[in-house]
Design a protein around this motif. Structure first.
Motif, PDB file in Angstrom:
ATOM      1  N   PHE A 141       8.774  65.923  13.999  1.00  0.00           N
ATOM      2  CA  PHE A 141       7.321  65.932  13.993  1.00  0.00           C
ATOM      3  C   PHE A 141       6.828  64.695  13.240  1.00  0.00           C
ATOM      4  N   GLY A 142       5.670  64.263  13.573  1.00  0.00           N
ATOM      5  CA  GLY A 142       5.122  63.109  12.884  1.00  0.00           C
ATOM      6  C   GLY A 142       4.483  62.115  13.831  1.00  0.00           C
ATOM      7  N   GLY A 143       4.835  62.161  15.112  1.00  0.00           N
ATOM      8  CA  GLY A 143       4.204  61.304  16.098  1.00  0.00           C
ATOM      9  C   GLY A 143       3.018  61.996  16.730  1.00  0.00           C
ATOM     10  N   VAL A 144       2.549  61.442  17.849  1.00  0.00           N
ATOM     11  CA  VAL A 144       1.447  62.065  18.582  1.00  0.00           C
ATOM     12  C   VAL A 144       1.866  63.431  19.097  1.00  0.00           C
ATOM     13  N   ARG A 145       3.114  63.548  19.547  1.00  0.00           N
ATOM     14  CA  ARG A 145       3.648  64.806  20.052  1.00  0.00           C
ATOM     15  C   ARG A 145       5.010  65.058  19.399  1.00  0.00           C
ATOM     16  N   PRO A 146       5.434  66.328  19.343  1.00  0.00           N
ATOM     17  CA  PRO A 146       6.802  66.595  18.882  1.00  0.00           C
ATOM     18  C   PRO A 146       7.818  65.914  19.794  1.00  0.00           C
ATOM     19  N   ARG A 147       8.927  65.467  19.213  1.00  0.00           N
ATOM     20  CA  ARG A 147       9.989  64.829  19.990  1.00  0.00           C
ATOM     21  C   ARG A 147      11.232  65.695  19.915  1.00  0.00           C
ATOM     22  N   VAL A 148      11.763  66.027  21.082  1.00  0.00           N
ATOM     23  CA  VAL A 148      12.918  66.906  21.197  1.00  0.00           C
ATOM     24  C   VAL A 148      14.088  66.132  21.766  1.00  0.00           C
ATOM     25  N   SER A 149      15.232  66.197  21.103  1.00  0.00           N
ATOM     26  CA  SER A 149      16.490  65.663  21.630  1.00  0.00           C
ATOM     27  C   SER A 149      17.495  66.804  21.623  1.00  0.00           C
ATOM     28  N   ALA A 150      18.106  67.089  22.774  1.00  0.00           N
ATOM     29  CA  ALA A 150      18.965  68.265  22.834  1.00  0.00           C
ATOM     30  C   ALA A 150      20.010  68.116  23.931  1.00  0.00           C
ATOM     31  N   THR A 151      21.125  68.789  23.727  1.00  0.00           N
ATOM     32  CA  THR A 151      22.165  68.948  24.726  1.00  0.00           C
ATOM     33  C   THR A 151      22.299  70.433  25.020  1.00  0.00           C
ATOM     34  N   LEU A 152      22.086  70.817  26.266  1.00  0.00           N
ATOM     35  CA  LEU A 152      22.122  72.218  26.667  1.00  0.00           C
ATOM     36  C   LEU A 152      23.150  72.407  27.770  1.00  0.00           C
ATOM     37  N   ALA A 153      24.060  73.350  27.565  1.00  0.00           N
ATOM     38  CA  ALA A 153      25.066  73.698  28.570  1.00  0.00           C
ATOM     39  C   ALA A 153      24.779  75.117  29.035  1.00  0.00           C
ATOM     40  N   LEU A 154      24.314  75.258  30.281  1.00  0.00           N
ATOM     41  CA  LEU A 154      23.915  76.549  30.811  1.00  0.00           C
ATOM     42  C   LEU A 154      25.049  77.166  31.612  1.00  0.00           C
ATOM     43  N   SER A 155      25.291  78.443  31.390  1.00  0.00           N
ATOM     44  CA  SER A 155      26.270  79.144  32.209  1.00  0.00           C
ATOM     45  C   SER A 155      25.686  79.505  33.563  1.00  0.00           C
ATOM     46  N   ARG A 156      24.360  79.761  33.597  1.00  0.00           N
ATOM     47  CA  ARG A 156      23.710  80.090  34.866  1.00  0.00           C
ATOM     48  C   ARG A 156      22.273  79.624  34.814  1.00  0.00           C
ATOM     49  N   LEU A 157      21.865  78.885  35.838  1.00  0.00           N
ATOM     50  CA  LEU A 157      20.485  78.445  35.978  1.00  0.00           C
ATOM     51  C   LEU A 157      19.898  79.136  37.196  1.00  0.00           C
TER      52      LEU A 157
END
Length: 350
Positions: free
Chosen positions: A272-288
């Protein structure tokens, strides 16, 4: 300052009165009244002088101390209301302040009734709503038995028209020595339940396990003032994992998440701290599972495309055969900046 407990602000006038009985063996305090910062403390106690070091014991009753005065003494700017009260029993011994504090044994209960806080530092866009910057109907109780033992927290509050229950505990003695302390807290309401169990450092940083769950993510987002675009899905949501949090940054790892028919694990961070929240993530889904988001499925009908808007081969999303080419509205993604690495073992649509 003399007690090595400097206050952030001057507490103002005070008045101390007591009846004393003094002998070579003891100092007996029959009735003590302390008026400070608009509140009053009454009590009685004894200081034993017939041993190798003075031994102190006392029973105290606190009443009519305003929460606003406590926040002022702590150097906080939020406007507050509510009354603090309680009963405390303490015992200690020693010849200097460090020994007295180290030997302190204290137990009792402190309560807050009729409480509320305004001008909370809530980030935008939620904080753009004045109702989001205040807490009402705040009622809390702290039960404690010794500084080395946990302090139990119970109570509740109202925020944006919703009632929440609060429970948890902490071990304050470690915080007083500058070390991280075990903390547990749970907040539960009709729209959302969340909790944390781990370590809290004196600086306010968190390190431990966190969970969050809601039965209707769409309704929750709308209630928070950030409604999602119309569509299917985005209902049941749950998240649990390891959390590290410091001002302006939250990291999570070994996280398990579920959204509708989507399940997976991941790690990442939110800054947090910019105009918008910034998200960095790695997601491994078993089922989409895509069914909730396709507006009617992707199979089960025959027939060709129509007017260039449909592709032959099962499903319609609109009822007249073929794959839908209607534009997907992803405007809700404008609420944040994201860098995601997403993988799925299975992608399904019926």
């Amino acid at each position: 300052a003399g007690l090595q407990m400097p206050l952030a602000r001057d507490p103002g006038p005070y008045n101390l009165a007591s009846d004393l009985s003094v002998s070579a063996q003891s100092v007996d305090i029959a009735t003590l009244t302390l008026q400070l910062a608009g509140g009053e403390m009454r009590g009685q106690g004894t200081i034993r002088l017939d041993g190798p070091a003075p031994q102190i014991s006392a029973d105290l009753i606190l009443s009519d101390l305003g929460l606003s005065q406590v926040l002022i003494l702590a150097g906080r700017e939020e406007r507050a209301r509510g009354t603090l009260g309680g009963e405390i029993a303490l015992a200690t011994g020693g010849t200097d302040m460090a020994t007295l504090i180290g030997a302190l044994d204290i137990s009792g209960r402190l309560t807050l009734t009729g409480g509320g806080i305004e001008d909370l530092p809530v980030p935008a866009p939620i904080g753009d709503d004045p109702e989001a910057r205040r807490i009402d109907d705040l009622a809390l109780a702290l039960d404690f038995a010794g500084l080395d033992g946990p302090v139990a927290l119970s109570g509740g509050f109202a925020w944006r028209g919703e009632t929440f229950r609060v429970g948890g505990g902490a071990t304050p003695s470690l915080l007083m020595t500058g070390l991280p302390a075990p903390v547990k807290v749970e907040i539960a309401g009709s729209r959302l339940s969340t909790g944390f169990e781990g370590a809290l450092s004196p600086s306010g940083a968190l390190d431990g396990g966190v969970f969050l769950e809601t039965g209707d993510l769409r309704a929750l987002a709308a209630w928070l003032g950030t409604p999602l675009p119309e569509g299917g899905g985005l209902r049941a949501f749950s998240f649990s994992g390891d959390l590290e949090a410091a001002p302006g940054l939250v990291r999570f790892s070994d996280a398990a998440l579920r959204l509708d028919d989507i399940e997976g694990r991941g790690r990442g961070e939110v800054s947090f701290g910019g105009v918008r929240p910034r998200v960095s993530a790695t997601l491994a889904l078993s089922r989409l599972g895509l069914d909730p988001y396709l507006g009617g499925g992707a199979s089960g009908a025959s027939g060709g495309a129509s007017g260039g808007e449909r592709v032959p081969g099962g499903g319609n999303g609109g009822g007249d055969g073929g794959w839908s080419r209607e534009t997907l509205d992803l405007a809700g993604l404008k609420a944040l900046d994201a860098n995601l690495d997403l993988s799925a073992e299975t992608i399904s649509a019926s």
